[in-house]
Write a protein that holds these residues in place. Sequence first.
Motif, PDB file in Angstrom:
ATOM      1  N   SER A 142       0.812  -1.216   0.000  1.00  0.00           N
ATOM      2  CA  SER A 142       0.000   0.000   0.000  1.00  0.00           C
ATOM      3  C   SER A 142       0.846   1.266   0.000  1.00  0.00           C
ATOM      4  CB  SER A 142      -0.926   0.011   1.230  1.00  0.00           C
ATOM      5  OG  SER A 142      -0.168   0.120   2.427  1.00  0.00           O
ATOM      6  N   GLY A 143       2.157   1.116   0.217  1.00  0.00           N
ATOM      7  CA  GLY A 143       3.047   2.267   0.206  1.00  0.00           C
ATOM      8  C   GLY A 143       3.308   2.879   1.564  1.00  0.00           C
ATOM      9  N   GLU A 144       2.763   2.299   2.640  1.00  0.00           N
ATOM     10  CA  GLU A 144       2.949   2.840   3.983  1.00  0.00           C
ATOM     11  C   GLU A 144       4.431   2.948   4.363  1.00  0.00           C
ATOM     12  OE1 GLU A 144       0.997   3.925   6.486  1.00  0.00           O
ATOM     13  OE2 GLU A 144      -0.938   3.719   5.472  1.00  0.00           O
ATOM     14  N   LEU A 145       5.222   1.974   3.938  1.00  0.00           N
ATOM     15  CA  LEU A 145       6.641   1.961   4.288  1.00  0.00           C
ATOM     16  C   LEU A 145       7.478   2.797   3.334  1.00  0.00           C
ATOM     17  CD1 LEU A 145       8.745   0.750   6.240  1.00  0.00           C
ATOM     18  CD2 LEU A 145       8.959  -1.188   4.670  1.00  0.00           C
ATOM     19  N   GLY A 146       6.921   3.168   2.204  1.00  0.00           N
ATOM     20  CA  GLY A 146       7.686   3.876   1.195  1.00  0.00           C
ATOM     21  C   GLY A 146       8.565   2.916   0.412  1.00  0.00           C
ATOM     22  N   GLU A 147       9.512   3.441  -0.331  1.00  0.00           N
ATOM     23  CA  GLU A 147      10.393   2.570  -1.106  1.00  0.00           C
ATOM     24  C   GLU A 147      11.303   1.777  -0.181  1.00  0.00           C
ATOM     25  OE1 GLU A 147      13.349   2.704  -5.010  1.00  0.00           O
ATOM     26  OE2 GLU A 147      12.853   4.567  -3.948  1.00  0.00           O
ATOM     27  N   ILE A 148      11.404   0.489  -0.454  1.00  0.00           N
ATOM     28  CA  ILE A 148      12.225  -0.388   0.382  1.00  0.00           C
ATOM     29  C   ILE A 148      13.709  -0.105   0.168  1.00  0.00           C
ATOM     30  CG2 ILE A 148      12.929  -2.792   0.731  1.00  0.00           C
ATOM     31  CD1 ILE A 148      10.072  -3.614   0.264  1.00  0.00           C
ATOM     32  N   ARG A 149      14.455  -0.108   1.289  1.00  0.00           N
ATOM     33  CA  ARG A 149      15.898   0.118   1.243  1.00  0.00           C
ATOM     34  C   ARG A 149      16.697  -1.119   1.655  1.00  0.00           C
ATOM     35  NH1 ARG A 149      17.341   6.104   3.581  1.00  0.00           N
ATOM     36  NH2 ARG A 149      16.124   7.328   2.072  1.00  0.00           N
ATOM     37  N   ARG A 150      16.115  -1.882   2.588  1.00  0.00           N
ATOM     38  CA  ARG A 150      16.858  -3.033   3.100  1.00  0.00           C
ATOM     39  C   ARG A 150      15.878  -4.083   3.621  1.00  0.00           C
ATOM     40  NH1 ARG A 150      22.040  -2.918   4.578  1.00  0.00           N
ATOM     41  NH2 ARG A 150      21.963  -0.674   4.904  1.00  0.00           N
ATOM     42  N   THR A 151      16.210  -5.362   3.391  1.00  0.00           N
ATOM     43  CA  THR A 151      15.457  -6.454   3.992  1.00  0.00           C
ATOM     44  C   THR A 151      16.443  -7.370   4.714  1.00  0.00           C
ATOM     45  OG1 THR A 151      15.617  -7.960   2.084  1.00  0.00           O
ATOM     46  CG2 THR A 151      13.790  -6.388   2.082  1.00  0.00           C
ATOM     47  N   ASN A 152      16.077  -7.797   5.910  1.00  0.00           N
ATOM     48  CA  ASN A 152      16.926  -8.701   6.684  1.00  0.00           C
ATOM     49  C   ASN A 152      16.048  -9.765   7.342  1.00  0.00           C
ATOM     50  OD1 ASN A 152      19.698  -7.458   6.613  1.00  0.00           O
ATOM     51  ND2 ASN A 152      18.555  -5.724   7.438  1.00  0.00           N
ATOM     52  N   TRP A 153      16.332 -11.019   7.072  1.00  0.00           N
ATOM     53  CA  TRP A 153      15.597 -12.084   7.745  1.00  0.00           C
ATOM     54  C   TRP A 153      16.601 -13.045   8.365  1.00  0.00           C
ATOM     55  CZ3 TRP A 153      10.336 -14.037   5.567  1.00  0.00           C
ATOM     56  CH2 TRP A 153       9.632 -14.674   6.583  1.00  0.00           C
ATOM     57  N   ILE A 154      16.551 -13.111   9.694  1.00  0.00           N
ATOM     58  CA  ILE A 154      17.331 -14.098  10.442  1.00  0.00           C
ATOM     59  C   ILE A 154      16.349 -15.177  10.884  1.00  0.00           C
ATOM     60  CG2 ILE A 154      18.813 -14.541  12.430  1.00  0.00           C
ATOM     61  CD1 ILE A 154      19.583 -11.599  12.426  1.00  0.00           C
ATOM     62  N   ILE A 155      16.477 -16.361  10.317  1.00  0.00           N
ATOM     63  CA  ILE A 155      15.579 -17.462  10.634  1.00  0.00           C
ATOM     64  C   ILE A 155      16.430 -18.670  11.021  1.00  0.00           C
ATOM     65  CG2 ILE A 155      15.330 -17.808   8.121  1.00  0.00           C
ATOM     66  CD1 ILE A 155      12.696 -18.829  10.728  1.00  0.00           C
ATOM     67  N   THR A 156      16.748 -18.734  12.312  1.00  0.00           N
ATOM     68  CA  THR A 156      17.673 -19.758  12.800  1.00  0.00           C
ATOM     69  C   THR A 156      17.021 -20.678  13.840  1.00  0.00           C
ATOM     70  OG1 THR A 156      18.536 -18.248  14.482  1.00  0.00           O
ATOM     71  CG2 THR A 156      19.697 -18.320  12.367  1.00  0.00           C
ATOM     72  N   THR A 197       7.282  -8.342   0.081  1.00  0.00           N
ATOM     73  CA  THR A 197       7.937  -7.127  -0.407  1.00  0.00           C
ATOM     74  C   THR A 197       7.604  -6.819  -1.857  1.00  0.00           C
ATOM     75  OG1 THR A 197       9.924  -8.354  -1.091  1.00  0.00           O
ATOM     76  CG2 THR A 197       9.876  -7.489   1.164  1.00  0.00           C
ATOM     77  N   GLY A 198       7.207  -7.855  -2.606  1.00  0.00           N
ATOM     78  CA  GLY A 198       6.945  -7.664  -4.034  1.00  0.00           C
ATOM     79  C   GLY A 198       8.219  -7.493  -4.839  1.00  0.00           C
ATOM     80  N   MET A 199       9.357  -7.920  -4.281  1.00  0.00           N
ATOM     81  CA  MET A 199      10.645  -7.708  -4.941  1.00  0.00           C
ATOM     82  C   MET A 199      11.440  -9.008  -5.026  1.00  0.00           C
ATOM     83  SD  MET A 199      11.699  -4.226  -2.868  1.00  0.00           S
ATOM     84  CE  MET A 199      13.375  -4.191  -3.518  1.00  0.00           C
ATOM     85  N   MET A 200      12.031  -9.235  -6.190  1.00  0.00           N
ATOM     86  CA  MET A 200      13.032 -10.279  -6.355  1.00  0.00           C
ATOM     87  C   MET A 200      14.387  -9.606  -6.567  1.00  0.00           C
ATOM     88  SD  MET A 200      12.162 -13.591  -6.311  1.00  0.00           S
ATOM     89  CE  MET A 200      13.156 -14.523  -7.508  1.00  0.00           C
ATOM     90  N   PRO A 201      15.465 -10.167  -6.011  1.00  0.00           N
ATOM     91  CA  PRO A 201      16.790  -9.554  -6.194  1.00  0.00           C
ATOM     92  C   PRO A 201      17.227  -9.598  -7.654  1.00  0.00           C
ATOM     93  CG  PRO A 201      16.814 -11.228  -4.457  1.00  0.00           C
ATOM     94  CD  PRO A 201      15.532 -11.392  -5.201  1.00  0.00           C
TER      95      PRO A 201
END
Length: 388
Positions: A142-156, A197-201
């Motif tokens: 919806s755009g609440e976060l604005g343009e994404i700058r960084r994603t981090n997922w720690i799943i351990t 995120t709607g984004m692929m690297p």
Amino acid sequence: MEKVRYGIIGIGNMGRAHALSLVNEIKGAELTAVCDISAERLEWAAERLPAGVLHYLSPAEMFEAHTIDAVLIATPHYDHPTLAIEAFNYGYHVLIEKPAGVYTKAVQEMNDAAAKSTVKFGIMYNQRTNPLYKKLRDLIQSGELGEIRRTNWIITNWYRSQNYYDSGGWRATWGGEGGGVLLNQDPHQLDLWQWTTGMMPKRVRAFCHFGKYRKIEVEDDVTAYVEYENGATGLFVTTTGEAPGTNRFEITGDNGKIVVEDNQLTFWRLRTPEPQFNAEYKGGFGSPECWKCEIPVEEGHGDQHKGILRNFTNAILNDEPLLAPGEEGIHGLTLSNAMYLSAWTDNWVDLPIDADLFHEKLMVQVNNSTFKKEAIVSAKALDVSGTH
């Protein structure tokens, strides 16, 4: 059509759970047949499922009988694309367990077959029913976060002991499962990473450690760094060898950051977007005012597997939009394939990946696997896709 007649291929852990759901809880669905080469599993079906449910020893036998409208594939990973393509050729609707397959080359062939058909195609991405991730996706899209700058997922928090791996010769082998923590434990997170995120690297650099913590041949520890087309970066860290583990997903954008942890969604919202603050602020040291917002999320974890079954059934009966289209299974698999390929070549991997090169590298691992090709035949009765 008043009811969708389902046939399940593979009645191991997940296949059994799906069978009982179809019998007892999914409106508009009817379990008509089950298929497995294991006599023991068919005995379970005879004892626990209604008397009218048909039993088949091979998928071909079930397909030829034309007693079903849709097939649910809950077999070892390698078989998902092959069986799906065969089902498409017979005109059956197809719902596959995750992951979509082991390598993107086969999954793309499956997607191409689906595109040529007129049937419904879905994948068991049950975490897409989780209110937590649905709300996260909504905030981002919806755009609440604005343009994404960084994603981090720690799943351990995937701790697995050596005893777990020793419980089956197919476990944690290239020949049996086709991978380790990325392919067995993480398919949902790899899907959610790009779905929310709607984004692929655009490219990936990964470091996979094979048998770092356990006596296994596949990866049990991974750190991957990704770059996106808009300049954003991301990090994905996962392992089965640490205790206690962490599950924290953090996404930073122009308007702040969102953190998903401990089943809570927290939005650290900037009162002024960072780019605007940076352009206007003249006070030297300083930073945008930030509000900690606890985002309300519906309680519970959603309908999970049953939700996907209901949605898929309604898609067939009423053309309801699919929550987890089968074609989207290739996205998460592309991420894991890229991580493997980066580790094997000790280099960056651009997306889309070189599917032929990955398959070539994978087959080297399979040929050297302790779980040999001839053993795969006898393992088809094992429902490794649902064991985690």
